[in-house]
Design a protein around this motif. Structure first.
Motif, PDB file in Angstrom:
ATOM      1  N   ARG A   8       0.072  12.190  -2.162  1.00 24.91           N
ATOM      2  CA  ARG A   8      -0.459  13.374  -2.167  1.00 24.91           C
ATOM      3  C   ARG A   8       0.466  14.195  -3.635  1.00 24.91           C
ATOM      4  O   ARG A   8       1.440  14.642  -2.780  1.00 24.91           O
ATOM      5  CB  ARG A   8      -0.127  14.625  -0.384  1.00 24.91           C
ATOM      6  N   GLU A  55       1.202  -2.728   6.671  1.00 24.62           N
ATOM      7  CA  GLU A  55       0.258  -2.853   7.275  1.00 24.62           C
ATOM      8  C   GLU A  55       0.374  -3.013   8.523  1.00 24.62           C
ATOM      9  O   GLU A  55       0.993  -4.014   8.986  1.00 24.62           O
ATOM     10  CB  GLU A  55      -0.035  -3.785   7.032  1.00 24.62           C
ATOM     11  N   ALA A  77       0.927  -1.475   0.234  1.00 21.79           N
ATOM     12  CA  ALA A  77      -0.025  -0.241  -0.257  1.00 21.79           C
ATOM     13  C   ALA A  77       0.958   1.310   0.180  1.00 21.79           C
ATOM     14  O   ALA A  77       2.385   1.328   0.701  1.00 21.79           O
ATOM     15  CB  ALA A  77      -0.939   0.161   1.871  1.00 21.79           C
ATOM     16  N   ILE A  99       0.178   6.027  -0.561  1.00 26.34           N
ATOM     17  CA  ILE A  99      -0.676   6.746  -0.624  1.00 26.34           C
ATOM     18  C   ILE A  99       0.580   8.207  -0.613  1.00 26.34           C
ATOM     19  O   ILE A  99       1.856   8.598  -0.872  1.00 26.34           O
ATOM     20  CB  ILE A  99      -0.196   7.416   1.220  1.00 26.34           C
ATOM     21  N   TYR A 106      -8.338   1.607  -5.237  1.00 23.89           N
ATOM     22  CA  TYR A 106      -7.447   3.179  -5.759  1.00 23.89           C
ATOM     23  C   TYR A 106      -8.371   4.085  -5.758  1.00 23.89           C
ATOM     24  O   TYR A 106      -9.681   4.291  -6.657  1.00 23.89           O
ATOM     25  CB  TYR A 106      -6.699   2.895  -7.230  1.00 23.89           C
ATOM     26  N   TYR A 125      -5.404   6.619  -2.110  1.00 24.19           N
ATOM     27  CA  TYR A 125      -4.405   5.671  -0.746  1.00 24.19           C
ATOM     28  C   TYR A 125      -5.084   3.818  -2.290  1.00 24.19           C
ATOM     29  O   TYR A 125      -5.760   4.685  -3.443  1.00 24.19           O
ATOM     30  CB  TYR A 125      -5.773   5.351  -0.426  1.00 24.19           C
ATOM     31  N   GLU A 126      -4.223   3.947  -2.539  1.00 23.60           N
ATOM     32  CA  GLU A 126      -3.575   2.581  -3.243  1.00 23.60           C
ATOM     33  C   GLU A 126      -3.443   1.096  -2.664  1.00 23.60           C
ATOM     34  O   GLU A 126      -1.990   1.334  -2.208  1.00 23.60           O
ATOM     35  CB  GLU A 126      -2.456   2.583  -3.911  1.00 23.60           C
TER      36      GLU A 126
END
Length: 108
Positions: A10, A96, A6, A8, A42, A57-58
């Protein structure tokens, strides 16, 4: 599935016109992303009170799925074309710790 891969991202756009053009680029790119089997989530967000910012957020099945996403023609096009609309890009890779997922993303 546990963990996944994962990140993020911006993005800060130059101005309102650039934000609108960036959103259109994202919409076109999503057409291809929807067919990527390893791309689980996604999603683009606009933070409250920050109309020129987009936060993505991916979530990918694993790092190989992320790399497959990055190698797609629609993704390469977005990576190339987005720069004209942006003043900043910040990427944070995530590890995570704990969470809740929809059933379709749970481990078998």
């Amino acid at each position: 599935m546990t963990g996944g891969f994962a990140l993020i991202v911006r993005f800060t756009t130059r101005d309102a016109d650039a934000a609108q053009a960036f959103d259109a680029l994202v919409a076109r790119t999503l057409e291809g992303i929807r067919n990527e089997p390893g791309t689980l989530v996604y999603v683009s967000h606009i933070p409250q009170g920050e109309p020129l910012v987009r936060v993505f957020y991916e979530l990918y099945a694993d790092e190989a799925a992320f790399q497959a996403h990055e190698d797609q023609p629609h993704t390469r096009e977005m990576l190339r074309d987005r720069e004209q609309y942006l003043t900043a890009t910040e990427v944070t890779f995530l590890g995570e710790q704990a969470g809740k997922r929809p059933d379709l993303l749970e481990a078998p």
